[in-house]
Write an enzyme that holds these catalytic residues in place. Structure first.
Site, PDB file in Angstrom:
ATOM      1  CD  GLU A 187     -17.140   1.608   4.106  1.00  0.00           C
ATOM      2  OE1 GLU A 187     -16.050   1.578   3.501  1.00  0.00           O
ATOM      3  OE2 GLU A 187     -17.232   1.525   5.338  1.00  0.00           O
ATOM      4  CB  CYS A 235      -2.001   0.286  -5.389  1.00  0.00           C
ATOM      5  SG  CYS A 235      -0.832  -0.878  -6.098  1.00  0.00           S
ATOM      6  CE  LYS A 251      -0.988  -1.081   8.225  1.00  0.00           C
ATOM      7  NZ  LYS A 251      -1.559   0.160   8.750  1.00  0.00           N
ATOM      8  CG  HIS A 274      -6.165  -8.580   4.204  1.00  0.00           C
ATOM      9  ND1 HIS A 274      -6.868  -8.217   5.327  1.00  0.00           N
ATOM     10  CD2 HIS A 274      -5.936  -7.430   3.511  1.00  0.00           C
ATOM     11  CE1 HIS A 274      -7.043  -6.904   5.324  1.00  0.00           C
ATOM     12  NE2 HIS A 274      -6.499  -6.408   4.241  1.00  0.00           N
TER      13      HIS A 274
END
Length: 760
Positions: free
Chosen positions: A488, A520, A119, A698
Site C-alpha cells: 500500500e 492523525c 476506542k 503500535h
C-alpha cells in the site's frame, strides 16, 4: 461567575499537527524536551484565546496533554502501570517529572510492552487503558498539573475551567491485572479529587468540570448510589472553597446523570442534545443545564433555528448555557484554510462551531447583533441548499439499492467454501501473513509530496510506487511469509485513499484530527450517494501479483469503517449509506477476482467502534453493519477466500458478530491486550479462520522470540490449528523497516516452530 456559553472540550494536536511533530522529534531526541513543552503550552494557550475571543464565556482546560487524557489521568492519580514505575525519569525542561514513565506506558520500551489501547466509546479516538489491581493506591502527582493551571489562570482569568476525567468513567474504562474490580477504587478516586479541589481553588478558578461519559451507559444502581455519594462529597468541599462543579456527559442522553445528581450539590449538568435527544427528566431547576446543541462529532453546519427552539424550551425549566455536544477533539480545527470545497457552505469545523455557540448564546439572551442575524440567515440558506441539492442524490445508486435481496448478502455453506479454498490455495498449516500496509518511508512521503506539488508527473509517481511494491514483495519472500500484500505505498490512508476515488465523498487538505498520540487522520466527508466510477485497486494488485508465485491479497476497507472514519451525511440512516459503499466494494471485489485475486481482505476495524452505547439500540446497528459487509463480500465464489481485520476495540463481547460477518478468516488485534480475545473464541467454539495478532505494531519495540512463541502457543490452546493464522496486530505503515524486518523474522520463526511441533 455563571457562564452562558462554553464548549465541552478542546483538541490538542494543533491545526498544523504541531504537537505531533514535536512529539516525534522528542522521541528521536530527548534533548528537545523544552521545545515539546513550549509547543504544548502554545497550542493550549492559543485555543483558550480562540474560544474566549470568539465571545464564548468559559473555556475548558485539561492541562498540557502529551498523548491522551486518560493517560494524563493515570499520571495525575499516580496509577501508571507498575512495570514502568522503576524507569528513571530524566530532567526535561518544562516537561512533567513523570514524562519518561508516561511515554513508556504509551509506547512501550525495549523490555516492557505498552499499555493496551482501545476506542474512546463509539469514536475513532483511542485511549490508553489504565492498569489497576487490588493493591493499587491512588497517590496524587498533581504538581505539574497545578502549575499549568496556575499559569493558564494568570493569563486568561477565571474564565478558565479545569477539566478532569470523572472517577466513574476512569475506573469503568480501566482493566485489572488480578481479576479484581476496578470500581473497588471508586471511593479512593473520589477522595483523591477531594484533596485536589482545595488546591484547584487556590489557583483562582470558579468552575471545575468532571467528564463522565460513562453515565450515558447502563450502570448498576448500587454503583450509581456510590457515584452520587462521591459527588455530594465533592460538591460540599467545592462549596466551602467557592467552587462550582460541572458534570459533563456526552455521546448519548444525559438523563441518567441528571436524575442521579439533581439536588446533589453539583452546580451544572452537561448533556449531549445531538446524540442524546432533547427529552430530559425533571431536575431541581437550580442547576445550570449546559446544553450541547452544536454537534461536536460531525462537520455539518448547525440548524440555528432548530437549536434555538430547543434552547428556549429548556430555558423555561431553568438556567441554560449553550455548548457543544462533546469535545471538539473529534472535528478539524477550522474551515479557513480549506480550498474551494463543493459543499463548503454546508460545513462547520471546530472554529465555526465555537462561533455557532457564541451566536446561539446571544440569541438566547436576546442580545443578538447584526452579525448574528446574518449568521442565522446564512444557516437557513445553507440548510435549504443542502435539502434541495442534486449533489446528495444519485438515482442509479438508489435504484440498485432498491433491488437488493437477501440472496445478495448470502454465501454458500462454510464447509463447502473451506474445501474449495483448501484446494485452490494449498496453504501450509498456520499460514503467515501481514495485515496490509508496510512502512511509509520518507522516500514514499517525499514522492507523494512532490506529486502533489506538481514537481513530478503522474508517470514518475506511479513508477516510484511500483518500485516500492517490488521492494515489499521481495522483502516478504525473503522473510518467508506465505500470503503476501503489495504494501500500500500509494495509499495515504486506508479510508481517504478510497474516498478520493468514490463519488459522493469529499476530501480535505488540512482537516486533521487526532486518532491517538501523534497519529492523525483526515477523515473524508460523505455528502451524497456513494458510487464507484472506476476500479480502485486492481492495477496495484496486478503489479504485485506479477512479481511472485505466492498468493497476494487484494486489500479493501469495509463499508462500516468507511463510514466510521469519515464524517457521514446526517440526512439519511447510516445503514443506507453503508449499503451504498458495500455495492461499490462488491464491484471492486468482482474486478479483483477477474484479475486473478484468490484472497481478498475487507478490513472492518471500526465495526465495534460504532456499536451504540445503549444496549437497546445495538441489535438494529448490528443488523445493518453485518448486512453491509455481507453485501460487499457475498458475490465472491466459494474458492475466493474473504478475510477481514479488526483492531483496538473490545471484541470479546462481539464474537457472535464476528461470526455473523461470515468472513473466511478474521485477523484481530490481540497482542497488546494480552490475547484476551482467545477465551471468547474458545467459549464461542469459533469455526472460522482467525489470526489473533502476535506482535503489537503500535509500539516501537521488537518482540522477543519467547514472547511471540508464547502468544502462538496460547492461540493454539484456544483455536483449532487448522483455523489459525499467524500475523501482526495491525498494518505496518507507522513502523520503520529495521524493526519491521526484525519483528517479522520473529513472527515467521514462531510459526515455523509451531508448525514443526504440529507435524511431530
Amino acid at each position: 461567575m455563571t457562564f452562558h456559553s462554553t464548549i465541552a472540550g478542546v483538541p490538542r494536536i494543533g491545526p498544523d499537527r504541531e504537537l505531533k511533530k514535536a512529539l516525534e522529534t522528542y522521541w528521536r531526541d530527548s534533548s528537545t524536551g523544552r521545545a515539546l513543552a513550549s509547543t504544548a503550552t502554545r497550542l493550549t494557550n492559543d485555543y483558550t484565546d480562540t474560544v474566549l475571543n470568539a465571545g464564548v464565556e468559559a473555556a475548558p482546560y485539561a492541562g498540557r496533554s502529551y498523548y491522551d487524557a486518560i493517560l494524563d489521568t493515570s499520571a495525575l492519580l499516580g496509577t501508571l502501570p507498575e512495570r514502568v514505575l522503576d524507569i528513571e525519569d530524566h530532567a526535561n525542561d518544562g516537561l512533567p517529572p513523570f514524562i519518561d514513565r508516561y511515554f513508556a506506558a504509551a509506547r512501550g520500551t525495549k523490555t516492557q510492552p505498552a499499555s493496551a489501547m482501545t476506542k474512546w466509546f463509539d469514536t475513532n479516538y483511542h485511549y490508553l487503558v489504565p492498569e489497576l489491581s487490588a493493591s493499587t493506591r491512588i497517590q496524587l502527582e498533581d504538581q505539574a498539573w497545578l502549575e499549568d493551571l496556575r499559569d493558564q489562570v494568570t493569563r486568561a482569568g477565571e474564565s478558565v475551567r479545569p477539566v478532569l476525567i470523572g472517577a466513574l468513567t476512569y475506573l469503568s474504562l480501566s482493566r485489572t491485572t488480578d481479576e479484581s474490580d476496578a470500581l473497588d477504587h471508586l471511593e479512593e478516586v473520589f477522595d483523591a479529587y477531594a484533596r485536589l479541589l482545595p488546591r484547584i481553588a487556590d489557583r483562582g478558578v470558579t468552575w471545575v468540570q468532571f467528564d463522565e461519559p460513562s453515565l450515558v451507559t447502563a450502570i448498576d444502581k448500587a454503583v450509581l448510589d456510590r457515584v452520587r455519594a462521591g459527588y455530594e462529597k465533592l460538591a460540599g468541599i467545592a462549596q466551602d472553597k467557592g467552587l462550582k462543579l460541572l458534570v459533563q456527559t456526552y455521546f448519548g442522553d444525559g438523563n441518567q446523570a441528571i436524575e442521579l445528581l439533581s439536588g446533589s450539590g453539583v452546580s451544572a449538568f452537561g448533556v449531549d442534545l445531538v446524540y442524546g435527544g432533547t427529552e430530559l427528566p425533571a431536575w431541581t431547576g437550580d442547576e445550570l443545564l449546559v446544553a450541547g446543541v452544536v454537534d461536536g462529532r460531525n462537520v455539518w453546519r448547525t440548524d440555528l433555528d432548530a437549536a434555538l427552539e430547543t434552547l428556549k424550551a429548556l430555558k423555561e425549566r431553568g438556567p441554560v448555557a449553550v455548548s457543544t455536544s462533546c469535545s471538539l477533539l473529534h472535528v478539524p480545527y477550522s474551515l479557513e484554510r480549506e480550498g474551494d470545497l463543493v459543499v463548503r457552505d454546508w460545513l462547520a469545523f471546530g472554529y465555526e462551531k465555537i462561533q455557532e455557540v457564541a451566536v446561539l448564546s446571544r440569541l438566547l439572551r436576546g442580545e443578538e447583533t447584526d452579525e448574528d442575524k446574518a449568521a442565522v440567515e446564512a444557516a437557513r440558506a445553507a440548510k435549504a441548499d443542502r435539502d434541495s441539492s442534486d449533489l446528495t442524490h444519485n438515482s442509479e445508486v438508489r435504484a440498485r439499492q432498491d433491488a437488493i435481496t437477501d440472496a445478495d448478502r448470502t454465501r454458500d455453506d462454510l464447509k463447502v467454501r473451506r474445501e474449495a479454498q483448501q484446494k485452490s490455495l494449498n496453504l501450509p498449516p498456520l499460514p503467515t501473513t501481514t495485515i496490509g500496509s508496510f512502512p511509509q518511508t520518507s522516500e514514499i512521503r517525499a514522492a507523494r509530496a512532490k506529486h502533489r506539488k506538481g514537481e513530478i508527473d503522474d508517470a514518475a509517481y506511479t513508477q516510484a510506487m511500483r518500485d516500492e511494491v517490488a521492494d515489499v514483495i521481495r522483502r516478504q519472500e525473503e522473510l518467508g511469509l506465505d500470503v503476501l500484500v503489495h504494501g500500500e505505498p500509494e495509499r495515504n490512508d486506508m479510508v481517504q485513499y478510497f474516498s478520493e476515488q468514490l463519488e459522493g465523498y469529499l476530501s480535505t487538505e488540512f482537516a486533521w484530527v487526532q486518532s491517538y498520540g501523534s497519529r492523525c487522520v483526515r477523515p473524508p466527508i460523505i455528502y451524497g450517494d456513494v458510487s464507484r466510477p472506476n476500479p480502485m485497486t486492481v492495477d496495484w494488485y496486478k503489479v504485485a501479483a506479477d512479481l511472485t508465485d505466492k498468493p497476494v491479497k487484494g486489500m479493501l476497507t469495509g463499508p462500516v469503517t468507511m463510514l466510521a472514519w469519515s464524517f457521514v451525511r446526517d440526512d439519511q440512516p447510516l445503514g443506507v449509506t453503508a449499503d451504498q459503499v458495500a455495492l461499490a466494494l462488491r464491484d471492486e471485489i468482482d474486478d479483483l477476482v477477474a484479475a486473478g485475486a484468490q484472497i481478498i481482505q475487507v478490513d472492518e476495524p471500526a465495526i465495534r467502534e460504532l456499536l451504540p452505547l445503549r444496549k437497546e439500540d445495538q441489535p438494529e446497528y448490528l443488523k445493518w453493519a453485518v448486512g453491509s459487509f455481507r453485501l460487499a463480500t457475498s458475490g465472491a465464489a466459494n474458492e475466493i477466500q474473504i478475510h477481514t481485520h479488526m483492531c483496538y476495540s473490545e471484541f470479546n463481547e462481539l464474537i457472535d458478530t464476528v461470526s455473523d460477518l461470515n468472513a473466511d478468516v478474521t485477523s484481530i488485534e490481540a497482542a497488546r491486550n494480552g490475547m484476551q480475545v482467545l477465551k471468547a473464541l474458545k467459549d464461542e467454539g469459533y469455526e472460522l479462520g482467525v489470526g489473533p495478532g502476535v506482535w503489537d505494531i503500535h509500539s516501537p519495540r521488537v518482540p522477543s522470540q519467547e514472547e511471540v512463541d508464547t502468544l502462538v502457543s496460547d492461540a493454539l490452546d484456544s483455536v483449532d490449528p487448522s483455523l489459525l493464522w499467524i500475523n501482526p496486530d495491525c498494518g505496518l505503515k507507522t513502523r520503520g523497516w529495521e524493526e519491521t524486518t526484525s519483528s517479522l523474522k520473529v513472527l515467521v520463526a514462531a510459526a515455523l516452530s509451531a508448525r514443526d511441533k504440529l507435524n511431530a
